[in-house]
Scaffold this motif. Sequence first.
Motif, PDB file in Angstrom:
ATOM      1  N   LYS A  83      49.355  38.274  55.214  1.00 61.36           N
ATOM      2  CA  LYS A  83      48.286  37.483  55.828  1.00 61.36           C
ATOM      3  C   LYS A  83      47.875  36.326  54.909  1.00 61.36           C
ATOM      4  N   THR A  84      47.763  36.617  53.608  1.00 58.18           N
ATOM      5  CA  THR A  84      47.403  35.573  52.639  1.00 58.18           C
ATOM      6  C   THR A  84      48.503  34.530  52.543  1.00 58.18           C
ATOM      7  N   GLU A  85      49.758  34.976  52.571  1.00 51.24           N
ATOM      8  CA  GLU A  85      50.876  34.034  52.520  1.00 51.24           C
ATOM      9  C   GLU A  85      50.880  33.114  53.734  1.00 51.24           C
ATOM     10  N   GLU A  86      50.524  33.662  54.883  1.00 46.04           N
ATOM     11  CA  GLU A  86      50.467  32.841  56.091  1.00 46.04           C
ATOM     12  C   GLU A  86      49.381  31.776  55.964  1.00 46.04           C
ATOM     13  N   GLU A  87      48.260  32.140  55.323  1.00 47.36           N
ATOM     14  CA  GLU A  87      47.137  31.201  55.170  1.00 47.36           C
ATOM     15  C   GLU A  87      47.411  30.147  54.107  1.00 47.36           C
ATOM     16  N   THR A  88      48.038  30.565  52.990  1.00 47.82           N
ATOM     17  CA  THR A  88      48.234  29.654  51.865  1.00 47.82           C
ATOM     18  C   THR A  88      49.597  28.977  51.860  1.00 47.82           C
ATOM     19  N   GLY A 146      40.012  37.106  37.555  1.00 51.52           N
ATOM     20  CA  GLY A 146      38.660  36.622  37.858  1.00 51.52           C
ATOM     21  C   GLY A 146      37.668  37.768  37.771  1.00 51.52           C
ATOM     22  N   GLU A 147      36.579  37.605  37.008  1.00 49.99           N
ATOM     23  CA  GLU A 147      35.649  38.712  36.788  1.00 49.99           C
ATOM     24  C   GLU A 147      34.978  39.173  38.071  1.00 49.99           C
ATOM     25  N   GLU A 148      34.864  38.273  39.052  1.00 52.96           N
ATOM     26  CA  GLU A 148      34.243  38.639  40.322  1.00 52.96           C
ATOM     27  C   GLU A 148      35.139  39.554  41.160  1.00 52.96           C
ATOM     28  N   ASN A 149      36.382  39.729  40.728  1.00 53.23           N
ATOM     29  CA  ASN A 149      37.333  40.568  41.468  1.00 53.23           C
ATOM     30  C   ASN A 149      37.665  41.866  40.732  1.00 53.23           C
ATOM     31  N   ILE A 150      36.914  42.144  39.659  1.00 51.75           N
ATOM     32  CA  ILE A 150      37.158  43.332  38.831  1.00 51.75           C
ATOM     33  C   ILE A 150      35.894  44.191  38.801  1.00 51.75           C
ATOM     34  N   GLN A 170      41.613  41.224  45.574  1.00 57.93           N
ATOM     35  CA  GLN A 170      42.610  40.174  45.385  1.00 57.93           C
ATOM     36  C   GLN A 170      42.185  39.277  44.242  1.00 57.93           C
ATOM     37  N   SER A 171      43.157  38.714  43.561  1.00 54.61           N
ATOM     38  CA  SER A 171      42.867  37.794  42.465  1.00 54.61           C
ATOM     39  C   SER A 171      42.404  36.457  43.052  1.00 54.61           C
ATOM     40  N   ARG A 172      41.938  35.584  42.192  1.00 56.48           N
ATOM     41  CA  ARG A 172      41.529  34.248  42.642  1.00 56.48           C
ATOM     42  C   ARG A 172      42.679  33.525  43.328  1.00 56.48           C
ATOM     43  N   ARG A 173      43.878  33.840  42.878  1.00 61.70           N
ATOM     44  CA  ARG A 173      45.072  33.189  43.431  1.00 61.70           C
ATOM     45  C   ARG A 173      45.446  33.776  44.795  1.00 61.70           C
ATOM     46  N   GLY A 174      45.081  35.055  45.020  1.00 65.12           N
ATOM     47  CA  GLY A 174      45.389  35.688  46.299  1.00 65.12           C
ATOM     48  C   GLY A 174      46.259  36.917  46.209  1.00 65.12           C
ATOM     49  N   GLY A 193      52.142  38.288  45.403  1.00 67.97           N
ATOM     50  CA  GLY A 193      52.652  39.554  44.910  1.00 67.97           C
ATOM     51  C   GLY A 193      51.526  40.529  44.620  1.00 67.97           C
ATOM     52  N   VAL A 194      51.856  41.585  43.874  1.00 71.16           N
ATOM     53  CA  VAL A 194      50.879  42.602  43.506  1.00 71.16           C
ATOM     54  C   VAL A 194      50.710  42.596  41.992  1.00 71.16           C
ATOM     55  N   ILE A 195      49.469  42.581  41.550  1.00 68.74           N
ATOM     56  CA  ILE A 195      49.158  42.753  40.134  1.00 68.74           C
ATOM     57  C   ILE A 195      48.780  44.214  39.943  1.00 68.74           C
ATOM     58  N   ILE A 196      49.552  44.926  39.136  1.00 74.53           N
ATOM     59  CA  ILE A 196      49.314  46.353  38.906  1.00 74.53           C
ATOM     60  C   ILE A 196      48.690  46.535  37.525  1.00 74.53           C
TER      61      ILE A 196
END
Length: 392
Positions: A161-166, A256-260, A115-119, A171-174
């Motif tokens: 699940k992320t939408e419920e939390e935030t 985010g580099e930590e997610n790649i 997931q991206s930093r944004r979710g 969406g999806v980044i492809i």
Amino acid sequence: MSAGSSSTDMVAENHYPHITELTEHQKDKIAELRSKTKDILATYPEYDTDFSLLRWLMGWDYKIDVIIPKMRYAIETLVNLGMNNHQTTSVEQINKDIKKMSAVAEYFPGGIMGQSRRGDVVYMQAMAKAHPKTLVKAGPTSQLFQLCISETEMSFKIIRKTEEETQRKMGVIIIMDLDGFNMDLLYTPTLKVYMSLLTLLQNIFPDFARRIFIINCPAMMSVVYAMVSPVLSSQTREKVRFLDKDWKNHLIEEIGEENIFMHWGGNKKHEHPCGDIRMGGKVPESLWYNDSHKLEVDRTKISVSARSKTEVKMYGETGKHFHWLWRVSSGDIDFSIEKDGRVVWPVFRCLTEFHPEIGSFKIEETGEYVFIFDNSHGKLFGKDVKYKIIVE
């Protein structure tokens, strides 16, 4: 590039509100859509969220009469594939579950990077690593459709699940990596299947992509995109960005580099530089179909005229399974199973030139089942189908 970026950012800002930012019009439309689809939503309670319904509304310009049959088909398909009972706990679990679906899954490139930093869920597809001419020999068309639909819906379980939390729409980044592109990827029979897959995914998952980044573009990218773009909705096309040689920095800024994973310029930890992304390759001959299946013998031939369908009725008992194998004489044909007018096996448009359609279905309810071979999309020519269906 900057102009394209500005357009994409504007689309993203409009499309990804916090729950408190929904307009009264949106709230009213969500309530109306929920009321008119409550019967189908009841079959998949987890799906019934404000943001899930908002995706349909945004994807189809709030035209509820247009949305209802499409949404019904989508949820029916997901339920038929068992997604309403599938528990998804992590991205890593999704990648494992997809690989378990078929011995051939490893050879269809793709997977969820995280997931991206944004979710947003980040999906990586190293499409140029596929080997279409061996892939088509190793599994039926419907298997690819099931895999991709299941993978996308599992991604949306993470998103919900992320939408419920935030309390914010995600969406999806492809990311489409075309490194190693070659002309074999434009092999006509498999290109046709891939186009059908794109159409299918857009029909089931409206407004699913937040961004579509295309990296390592070949010199003939304009030709390739011209072949694919006709099946993309205008909304999907708006989200496509072709990244230049600085694509690694673009991805790091967005995700985010930590997610790649390291292979794509990040520092996400994994024993393999590509992480657990499926990286394709030639399918070994040991996985190719060899005509030795027990249902190949004594098949029945039926004719399906253009603009029509042919039904085969079978009686089934609870706890047993239907097993089938069939081939169509030319082109493709829509196949599905119904019981009492209700779809219990999804409608898939199947091509059998290189591999027969082979499948099975657990009978949950005793009674008559209708196997439908539909050639309504065939405008001029009829087709012959040779099939065998057994109950065990």
